[in-house]
Design a protein around this motif. Structure first.
Motif, PDB file in Angstrom:
ATOM      1  N   PRO A  64      -7.996  15.229  16.087  1.00 45.53           N
ATOM      2  CA  PRO A  64      -8.765  16.462  16.261  1.00 45.53           C
ATOM      3  C   PRO A  64     -10.185  16.310  15.750  1.00 45.53           C
ATOM      4  O   PRO A  64     -10.473  15.420  14.935  1.00 45.53           O
ATOM      5  N   VAL A  65     -11.062  17.157  16.248  1.00 43.38           N
ATOM      6  CA  VAL A  65     -12.411  17.225  15.690  1.00 43.38           C
ATOM      7  C   VAL A  65     -12.288  17.777  14.274  1.00 43.38           C
ATOM      8  O   VAL A  65     -11.640  18.805  14.048  1.00 43.38           O
ATOM      9  N   ALA A  66     -12.892  17.102  13.321  1.00 42.44           N
ATOM     10  CA  ALA A  66     -12.825  17.560  11.936  1.00 42.44           C
ATOM     11  C   ALA A  66     -13.797  18.712  11.711  1.00 42.44           C
ATOM     12  O   ALA A  66     -14.839  18.801  12.378  1.00 42.44           O
ATOM     13  N   LEU A  67     -13.462  19.589  10.799  1.00 43.27           N
ATOM     14  CA  LEU A  67     -14.381  20.662  10.439  1.00 43.27           C
ATOM     15  C   LEU A  67     -15.669  20.045   9.908  1.00 43.27           C
ATOM     16  O   LEU A  67     -15.650  19.108   9.108  1.00 43.27           O
ATOM     17  N   GLY A  68     -16.777  20.540  10.393  1.00 38.18           N
ATOM     18  CA  GLY A  68     -18.073  20.003   9.991  1.00 38.18           C
ATOM     19  C   GLY A  68     -18.592  18.876  10.853  1.00 38.18           C
ATOM     20  O   GLY A  68     -19.719  18.418  10.667  1.00 38.18           O
ATOM     21  N   GLU A  69     -17.786  18.420  11.810  1.00 42.60           N
ATOM     22  CA  GLU A  69     -18.225  17.383  12.726  1.00 42.60           C
ATOM     23  C   GLU A  69     -18.861  17.993  13.975  1.00 42.60           C
ATOM     24  O   GLU A  69     -18.538  19.129  14.362  1.00 42.60           O
ATOM     25  N   VAL A  70     -19.740  17.200  14.613  1.00 45.72           N
ATOM     26  CA  VAL A  70     -20.296  17.617  15.892  1.00 45.72           C
ATOM     27  C   VAL A  70     -19.152  17.785  16.888  1.00 45.72           C
ATOM     28  O   VAL A  70     -18.242  16.943  16.954  1.00 45.72           O
ATOM     29  N   MET A  71     -19.168  18.879  17.649  1.00 48.57           N
ATOM     30  CA  MET A  71     -18.109  19.122  18.620  1.00 48.57           C
ATOM     31  C   MET A  71     -18.053  18.002  19.642  1.00 48.57           C
ATOM     32  O   MET A  71     -19.058  17.656  20.257  1.00 48.57           O
ATOM     33  N   ARG A  72     -16.866  17.425  19.793  1.00 49.46           N
ATOM     34  CA  ARG A  72     -16.694  16.314  20.727  1.00 49.46           C
ATOM     35  C   ARG A  72     -16.865  16.794  22.167  1.00 49.46           C
ATOM     36  O   ARG A  72     -16.364  17.853  22.558  1.00 49.46           O
ATOM     37  N   ALA A  73     -17.555  15.981  22.971  1.00 46.28           N
ATOM     38  CA  ALA A  73     -17.722  16.266  24.397  1.00 46.28           C
ATOM     39  C   ALA A  73     -18.258  15.029  25.091  1.00 46.28           C
ATOM     40  O   ALA A  73     -19.051  14.277  24.515  1.00 46.28           O
ATOM     41  N   GLY A  74     -17.830  14.829  26.318  1.00 48.21           N
ATOM     42  CA  GLY A  74     -18.443  13.806  27.152  1.00 48.21           C
ATOM     43  C   GLY A  74     -19.786  14.304  27.640  1.00 48.21           C
ATOM     44  O   GLY A  74     -20.098  15.497  27.579  1.00 48.21           O
ATOM     45  N   GLY A  75     -20.591  13.395  28.143  1.00 49.66           N
ATOM     46  CA  GLY A  75     -21.886  13.816  28.650  1.00 49.66           C
ATOM     47  C   GLY A  75     -22.674  12.662  29.209  1.00 49.66           C
ATOM     48  O   GLY A  75     -22.190  11.525  29.316  1.00 49.66           O
ATOM     49  N   GLY A  76     -23.906  12.955  29.578  1.00 50.90           N
ATOM     50  CA  GLY A  76     -24.780  11.943  30.134  1.00 50.90           C
ATOM     51  C   GLY A  76     -26.211  12.195  29.702  1.00 50.90           C
ATOM     52  O   GLY A  76     -26.577  13.305  29.307  1.00 50.90           O
ATOM     53  N   GLY A  77     -27.025  11.153  29.779  1.00 56.94           N
ATOM     54  CA  GLY A  77     -28.415  11.317  29.399  1.00 56.94           C
ATOM     55  C   GLY A  77     -29.194  10.036  29.579  1.00 56.94           C
ATOM     56  O   GLY A  77     -28.757   9.099  30.273  1.00 56.94           O
ATOM     57  N   GLU A  78     -30.335   9.955  28.912  1.00 60.85           N
ATOM     58  CA  GLU A  78     -31.254   8.832  29.048  1.00 60.85           C
ATOM     59  C   GLU A  78     -31.458   8.145  27.704  1.00 60.85           C
ATOM     60  O   GLU A  78     -31.624   8.814  26.670  1.00 60.85           O
TER      61      GLU A  78
END
Length: 334
Positions: A64-78
């Motif tokens: 699980p995502v731990a409290l205080g961690e950045v919310m997990r998510a897939g994504g894309g960028g440069e």
């Protein structure tokens, strides 16, 4: 020039539907990449039903995502800075970057993509995790055979819409289950499904019997609950049920509703099997090549539902659970 990151961290474990206070919205100075790292400016974030499960402190296929961690998510960028020889500034990439504007990565699990072929959001939708889930869930777990009758729930979503199209490409009869007349028209008129059932307006069991007079050979389930229970009453002998998700159950405040009609598995010598796409990571390239070929030939269509603004994340995620999206739900960071 100092860059400021904006990010959502998990602040509380949700009870029922997530609410804005379950995350904290924070700002922080962006650190430069260390040796072996890259800095990615995230432009698009994948919003997926699985994110709700990642917020629970419960045993699952991933921590699980731990409290205080950045919310997990897939994504894309440069890539905007690199100290990793495998990546150059300007590369377009996809990976698990989290719900934030900038992400540091060691490059593991990050892939370069060619946005001259298709737009970046397609690489986190039809040619990303949802597409991989549909491909391997249907062909490997569902053991699809030519001429099968395939039924898919959540058919207008990111995974379901690809499942149905792949089944049609493979010579099968396809019935989609979706909520609302507009989604049902989309499945038949644009994606080429043989039929669509509006579970909000039709008697699901009756409609399944009408469209599958000899029973269904494959049921690809993204919804669970009553829809799964209804599907179990309309199986062909040797049917395969693929358990991909159960979005109807993710925000329950009571126990998950299991299938009361499970004895149909015995009667019809059917099987029910769960699938997690990460198990097929070594074969993603295989699926990507075939699906990209189908897209180039006009056989496989992709649709993205774009919501703009990083700050809208908590409300945008809820669109999944209200059934407001058609196709892949993507957050454009802006």
């Amino acid at each position: 020039m100092t860059q400021i990151n904006q990010l959502f961290k998990l602040a509380a474990r949700p009870v029922g539907l997530p609410k804005r206070s379950d995350w904290s919205f924070e700002e922080a100075t962006v650190a430069p990449p260390a040796d072996g790292q890259i800095l990615v400016r995230v432009t698009h974030i994948s919003l997926d039903p699985a994110m709700r499960g990642w917020m629970n402190d419960a045993r699952s296929y991933i921590a699980p995502v731990a409290l205080g961690e950045v919310m997990r998510a897939g994504g894309g960028g440069e890539v905007i800075a690199s100290r990793n020889p495998k990546f150059a500034v300007g590369d377009q990439v996809v990976g698990v970057f989290g719900v934030q504007r900038y992400a540091l990565s060691d490059g593991k699990g990050v892939d370069k993509v060619d946005t001259s072929l298709v737009p970046l959001p397609v690489y986190i939708g039809t040619l990303g995790m949802p597409g991989m889930t549909a491909y391997f869930g249907l062909l490997d777990v569902g053991e699809l055979q030519d001429g099968d009758t395939v039924v898919v729930s959540g058919a207008a979503g990111a995974v379901g819409s690809v499942v149905g199209q792949v089944a049609k490409i493979k010579g099968c009869k396809v019935i989609g289950i979706a909520g609302g007349a507009d989604k049902c028209r989309y499945l038949v008129d644009e994606l080429g499904f043989d039929a669509a059932i509006d579970y909000k307006a039709q008697d699901l069991k009756k409609a399944l019997r009408e469209h599958c007079p000899k029973g269904m050979n494959v049921f690809f389930d993204n919804v669970g609950g009553e829809i799964l229970d209804s599907a179990l009453t309309c199986l062909a002998r040797g049917a395969r049920i693929v358990i991909c998700g159960a979005i109807s159950q993710y925000n329950n405040t009571t126990a998950v509703k299991g299938p009361s009609n499970y004895l149909s598995l015995l009667v019809y010598r059917a099987s029910m099997k769960g699938m997690v796409v990460f198990d097929y990571a070594s074969r993603y390239g295989e699926a990507m090549r075939e699906m990209a070929g189908w897209m180039a030939a006009g056989k496989l269509k992709s649709r993205e539902h774009i919501v703009e603004g990083l700050e809208t994340f908590p409300d945008a995620l809820l669109k999944l659970f209200a059934g407001e999206n058609t196709g892949k739900l993507v957050l454009k960071v802006g």
